[in-house]
Design a protein around this motif. Sequence first.
Motif, PDB file in Angstrom:
ATOM      1  N   LEU A   1      39.855 -11.864  63.121  1.00 36.14           N
ATOM      2  CA  LEU A   1      40.178 -13.294  63.126  1.00 36.14           C
ATOM      3  C   LEU A   1      41.031 -13.345  64.122  1.00 36.14           C
ATOM      4  CD1 LEU A   1      40.730 -13.548  59.364  1.00 36.14           C
ATOM      5  CD2 LEU A   1      38.654 -14.330  60.675  1.00 36.14           C
TER       6      LEU A   1
ATOM      7  N   LYS B   1      44.216 -18.023  62.681  1.00 41.82           N
ATOM      8  CA  LYS B   1      43.182 -18.393  61.549  1.00 41.82           C
ATOM      9  C   LYS B   1      43.797 -18.113  60.167  1.00 41.82           C
ATOM     10  CE  LYS B   1      39.478 -19.772  63.796  1.00 41.82           C
ATOM     11  NZ  LYS B   1      38.801 -21.398  63.432  1.00 41.82           N
ATOM     12  N   LEU B   2      44.481 -17.056  60.169  1.00 38.67           N
ATOM     13  CA  LEU B   2      45.184 -16.922  58.813  1.00 38.67           C
ATOM     14  C   LEU B   2      45.990 -18.154  58.101  1.00 38.67           C
ATOM     15  CD1 LEU B   2      46.273 -13.238  59.222  1.00 38.67           C
ATOM     16  CD2 LEU B   2      44.162 -13.948  58.215  1.00 38.67           C
TER      17      LEU B   2
ATOM     18  N   ALA C   1      45.544 -21.196  59.134  1.00 37.18           N
ATOM     19  CA  ALA C   1      44.622 -22.286  58.805  1.00 37.18           C
ATOM     20  C   ALA C   1      43.772 -22.148  57.672  1.00 37.18           C
ATOM     21  CB  ALA C   1      43.847 -22.439  60.121  1.00 37.18           C
ATOM     22  N   ARG C   2      43.718 -20.821  57.175  1.00 38.80           N
ATOM     23  CA  ARG C   2      42.729 -20.526  56.265  1.00 38.80           C
ATOM     24  C   ARG C   2      43.545 -20.351  54.954  1.00 38.80           C
ATOM     25  NH1 ARG C   2      37.870 -16.808  57.208  1.00 38.80           N
ATOM     26  NH2 ARG C   2      37.302 -17.233  55.014  1.00 38.80           N
TER      27      ARG C   2
ATOM     28  N   ALA D   1      46.155 -18.033  54.225  1.00 34.81           N
ATOM     29  CA  ALA D   1      46.094 -16.600  53.987  1.00 34.81           C
ATOM     30  C   ALA D   1      47.439 -16.312  52.851  1.00 34.81           C
ATOM     31  CB  ALA D   1      45.850 -15.842  55.007  1.00 34.81           C
TER      32      ALA D   1
ATOM     33  N   ARG E   1      51.602 -15.270  58.806  1.00 32.77           N
ATOM     34  CA  ARG E   1      50.230 -15.932  58.805  1.00 32.77           C
ATOM     35  C   ARG E   1      50.025 -16.301  60.190  1.00 32.77           C
ATOM     36  NH1 ARG E   1      49.344 -19.734  54.021  1.00 32.77           N
ATOM     37  NH2 ARG E   1      51.470 -20.630  54.574  1.00 32.77           N
TER      38      ARG E   1
ATOM     39  N   LEU F   1      41.854 -15.587  51.514  1.00 31.53           N
ATOM     40  CA  LEU F   1      41.740 -16.595  52.399  1.00 31.53           C
ATOM     41  C   LEU F   1      41.310 -17.700  51.623  1.00 31.53           C
ATOM     42  CD1 LEU F   1      40.247 -14.696  55.485  1.00 31.53           C
ATOM     43  CD2 LEU F   1      42.583 -15.206  55.062  1.00 31.53           C
TER      44      LEU F   1
ATOM     45  N   GLU G   1      40.356 -21.212  52.402  1.00 28.53           N
ATOM     46  CA  GLU G   1      39.400 -22.286  52.770  1.00 28.53           C
ATOM     47  C   GLU G   1      38.679 -21.389  54.082  1.00 28.53           C
ATOM     48  OE1 GLU G   1      41.232 -25.604  54.094  1.00 28.53           O
ATOM     49  OE2 GLU G   1      41.899 -26.046  52.116  1.00 28.53           O
ATOM     50  N   PRO G   2      37.245 -21.100  53.876  1.00 24.57           N
ATOM     51  CA  PRO G   2      36.808 -20.788  52.618  1.00 24.57           C
ATOM     52  C   PRO G   2      37.083 -19.664  51.950  1.00 24.57           C
ATOM     53  CG  PRO G   2      35.312 -20.110  54.398  1.00 24.57           C
ATOM     54  CD  PRO G   2      36.430 -20.545  54.928  1.00 24.57           C
TER      55      PRO G   2
ATOM     56  N   GLN H   1      37.842 -16.218  50.290  1.00 25.58           N
ATOM     57  CA  GLN H   1      37.415 -14.911  50.678  1.00 25.58           C
ATOM     58  C   GLN H   1      38.595 -13.989  50.422  1.00 25.58           C
ATOM     59  OE1 GLN H   1      36.018 -14.649  54.675  1.00 25.58           O
ATOM     60  NE2 GLN H   1      34.928 -12.806  54.409  1.00 25.58           N
TER      61      GLN H   1
ATOM     62  N   SER I   1      40.509 -22.077  43.078  1.00 18.86           N
ATOM     63  CA  SER I   1      40.347 -23.247  43.882  1.00 18.86           C
ATOM     64  C   SER I   1      40.469 -24.618  43.024  1.00 18.86           C
ATOM     65  CB  SER I   1      39.223 -23.187  44.599  1.00 18.86           C
ATOM     66  OG  SER I   1      38.942 -24.423  45.598  1.00 18.86           O
TER      67      SER I   1
END
Length: 818
Positions: free
Chosen positions: A54, A58-59, A61-62, A64, A79, A110, A112-113, A115, A353
């Motif tokens: 990644l 990104k961590l 943003a998602r 983590a 993050r 993670l 969004e989405p 995972q 979620s």
Amino acid sequence: MAVAHRKLMQNRQVGSLLFFVCISVGSAATIRYSVAEEMESGSFVANVAKDLGLEVGKLAARGARLVPEGNKVHFRLHRKTGDLFVKEKLDRESLCGKADPCVLHFEIVLVEPLQSFRVEVRVFDINDNAPIFLNKEPLLKIPESTPLGSRFPLQSAQDLDVGLNGLQNYTLSPNKYFHLHTRFRSHGPKYAELVLDKPLDREEQPEVNLTITAVDGGSPPKSGIAHIRVVVLDVNDHVPQFSRLVYRAQVLENSANGSLVVTVSATDLDEGSNKDITYSLAQNPEAILQTFQIDSQTGDVRLRGPLDFEAIETYDIDIQATDGGGLSAHSKVLVEVVDVNDNPPEVTISSVSSPLPEDSPLETVVALFSIRDRDIRVGGKIICFLREDLPFAVKPTFRNSYSLVTDRVLDREEVSGYNITVVAMDTGPPSLFTETVIEVLISDINDNPPIFQEDSYILTVRENNSPAIFIGKVHAEDLDLGENAQVTYTLLPPESGDLSVFAYISINSDNGKLYALRTMDYEAIQKFQFVVKATDGGFLSLSSQVTVRVVVLDDNDNRPMILYPLQNGTLPCNDLVPRSAEAGYLVTKVVAVDGDSGQNSWLSYHLLKATDTGLFSVQQQNGEIRTLRQIAERDPVVQKLTILVQDHGQPALSTTASLNILLVDGFSEPYLQFRDPSKHPTRVNPSTKYLVISLAVLSFLFLLSVTVIFVIHIYQKVKYREKFTVQEHFYDDCNFPNNLVQEGASGSLSQPCPYEMCSATGTGNSEFRFLKRFMPNFPFPHGTGEAKTEAGSSLPPDSGRNRSRGSEGHGQVPDDYM
């Protein structure tokens, strides 16, 4: 060779103190790292973002985050950079005990989405613990007659480290009686035995003091010592002998405290006190002493504490039998702990979620969780399912990991949230299960239009209302929430394009209240309708429409209006009644209308005033005027009536009608209209003298002409009387227009017949001259250009003009004829 081996060990120890990372991503998507214990808080472990492929940032943003397998978090994740750090100093011994390797598990989730990635961190051991002896001064009692080569087990040293850092060897202080022999247990640390090399002699040396040293394999090595005190006993020829060298037993891990494990037995060939045998647990680790106990007299080995197959599977117990002379023998008891299904599956939720949009597609991941069963050998296969029939399903992702996904369409208006009970069950026996509740809220979308409470609305407003008065309300409900349920009301223009309705009605866009903008007039408009549109506040707004009908209610604001007889400020119209009329004779009919409606337009007729109240009556319902009795000779010729016409409104409104009724002997002669001398005094016209003189001179000259005209007039009158009847319509050639006919009145007189009298010039009496019918094409005599009277006299030339003026004046009689 020994030096090379030593160097290799030192290099491995130095390598274990340094930080190193190993990454292995397999088919199960598991990331593996390795760290050394005792690393300080904040020590760098690895860059997770790089290992996951990644980009930096990104961590964050998602969303983590780390989800530990247990309750404690040992690492923290930056993050923004993706770096993984040690949260607190790691102590391998407190984390894993003697277990090797020591592996810590957690997940990187993670959002969004949604995972997750499984991470294993192996904690390597460093030599931070020295071997120690629990009994630092053990006591051995050895008979002097003990044969050479006899072995005496010593207490094992305890070293919390594992591998090379654990206990490696024992050394014994130099002496002439014993040497040390190291032995290995099937499960547990090494232990040492004293081997007798030289016979003991109590008289020569009654006590021997030895020092034993336990050394680990660390670099540098650490050690622990114990001081052994050997007391030489007097001769005891026989030592106890166990029936077995090794006793074996199996115990269920859920056995209660005090349960019998095994019974050991030893015998001694000596006599007396040397034959009495006492059993004990000699030289055993602390874990064994806390778990087992032995009856010193019977040799029954029983449970003292709980067993846990998941912690320790087997126990190696040293049993010592000592006779009364101090001689002892040793045996072993190997206890195998039998696993039972006593641990239900454990469910660990990684991420949820919530809230979940109600328009989420099928297979949307709602939650991630993992299941672990400590009874891996007897628990069997784990089954995971939902307790209730809900629009969700459980799907396996990888080993012992599952995802909760949507299985059917969601509708927040039906169910706004779910408490999803996840059941994890093993196959036993007995079958154990764990229930975990996952709460998921459903978020709203704008999928419901506003719905009006009624299919259509009918509102009423009373005429003559005040402007801006509230007349009613429309209301629409929206099953959505928040802005999606905020309803705004508007008026739609009619399809015809007529915008006049906006001049009458306005609506409050927030609450649907309707107001009349102007004063309503029932006589102008009785009802109208319009369409109200309700629109919600969603991003893609939805709307619905309803038709509203407004009915104007009538107020009694119009007085009755007299259509006949005409009431226009002139003298009242005269109606003729023959004196020969019988009781019940229909004289005339008062015709009136009311601009209101309903009860407000129901009219009633009442006789208010009359010259003779006993002569005439008025029908209350239809206004017909009839005679009450036969007319007498004494009754005045002129009967004046005042009729009150009243509606039935609240309050009632009324008006009056005045008319004159002339009593005549018959219709053979015309009658002059009644002239009230009090209101119209006789005036002498100065030209009358001259006119009389002129007439006297000319009367002779016109005598023949008058006679001829009279004969012709009589002939035509007889002819037309035979052709028409009295019941036909008549017209007044003095005052009324020829086409005035009143229709629609009820009663025996289908059409009113107004009459008016015309008198000859110069006459002051009330003699009737003629009566003509109301017919527009009634022929006049031709030839002379003058209208002839029945007596044969001609009217003056201006009588036609006066008659025309009377007709235009709607029944008024000129002053010249009064």
